[in-house]
Design a protein around this motif. Structure first.
Motif, short mmCIF file in Angstrom:
data_model
loop_
_atom_site.label_atom_id
_atom_site.label_comp_id
_atom_site.label_asym_id
_atom_site.label_seq_id
_atom_site.Cartn_x
_atom_site.Cartn_y
_atom_site.Cartn_z
N GLU A 111 0.07 4.02 0.75
CA GLU A 111 -0.28 5.16 1.85
C GLU A 111 0.49 4.57 3.11
O GLU A 111 0.92 5.32 3.84
N CYS A 112 0.12 3.31 3.51
CA CYS A 112 0.38 2.66 4.96
C CYS A 112 1.91 1.70 4.87
O CYS A 112 2.21 1.43 6.08
N CYS A 121 -4.78 0.06 0.14
CA CYS A 121 -5.03 -1.40 0.71
C CYS A 121 -6.43 -1.30 1.26
O CYS A 121 -6.97 -0.24 1.41
N ASN A 172 0.96 -1.40 4.25
CA ASN A 172 0.48 -2.83 4.42
C ASN A 172 0.73 -3.41 3.16
O ASN A 172 0.70 -2.94 2.18
N CYS A 187 -7.00 1.32 4.25
CA CYS A 187 -6.87 2.62 3.87
C CYS A 187 -8.04 2.99 3.02
O CYS A 187 -8.53 4.14 3.41
N CYS A 195 0.76 -1.16 0.16
CA CYS A 195 -0.18 0.04 0.04
C CYS A 195 0.98 1.25 -0.12
O CYS A 195 1.83 1.34 0.61
ZN ZN Z 1 -3.03 0.96 3.34
#
Ligand code: ZN
Length: 202
Positions: A62-63, A72, A65, A75, A60
């Motif tokens: 963003e995070c 993900c 994961n 998110c 992911c």
């Molecule tokens: Zn994420």
């Protein structure tokens, strides 16, 4: 000199299984035999699941994961509380916290912990991205790091970085219940849930 007892394909399967965490050569042989015996029920669907996972798995953006979609599933979930970011060392810790089932937050996966002796400094971890995310609407960053020396020194470093960023975000950590030296992935869900509920502001 060791004699061959199986063809190279089965040897290869055993060697690969032996690389899995918790499996040594002996249990890898047992696992390989079990898979072969249960060819239709286990080996065939497992081979297909692995092929599909390796094709679709992504990190992911963003995070950090792992999932088959980016952003993900967590998110992208509109019901998640975006005021709370839970910081973990590894994806396995994120999964452990999700199993505990008390958080409805979003996450940030560091990709490990600071370990200068192993050449792992802040640049090797997803720390800059975390600092960039820790601003409104985020109100709290919960450092759910392992209760190991490395986990705790990483938590200290993150606390400093986040306070320097000056976004007015509260930084908290897991409370009692996490034994010294404890790794989150090995804790039972009840202990984890208690540590989350009684988290303390740093
Ligand atoms: Zn994420």
């Amino acid at each position: 000199m060791s004699r061959r007892t199986t063809g190279p394909e089965i040897e290869r399967l055993i060697q690969l299984l032996a690389k899995l965490p918790g499996l040594g050569p002996r249990s890898a042989r047992r696992a390989a035999l079990f898979l072969i015996k249960n060819r239709e029920r286990l080996l065939v669907p497992m081979a297909a699941a692995m092929a599909e996972a390796q094709e679709k798995v992504t990190v992911c953006s963003e995070c950090g994961n792992v999932d088959t979609v980016d952003p993900c599933t967590i998110c992208a979930d509109p019901r998640r509380d975006r005021k709370l970011i839970v910081v973990v060392e590894e994806v396995g810790d994120l999964w452990a916290l999700e199993r505990a089932g008390v958080l409805n937050a979003i996450y940030h996966v560091l990709g490990g912990h600071l370990s200068p002796l192993d050449g792992i400094g802040p640049e090797q971890l997803n720390i800059a991205q975390l600092v960039a995310r820790a601003k409104p609407p985020v109100k709290e960053v919960l450092l759910a790091l392992n209760a190991t020396v490395e986990g705790q020194s990483t938590a200290h470093y993150l606390t400093e970085q986040l306070s320097h960023a000056g976004a007015g975000v509260v930084v908290s950590r897991l409370a009692h219940g996490v034994p010294i030296g404890g790794e989150l992935d090995y804790l039972d869900e009840g202990t984890l849930a208690a540590a989350i509920k009684t988290r303390q502001q740093i």
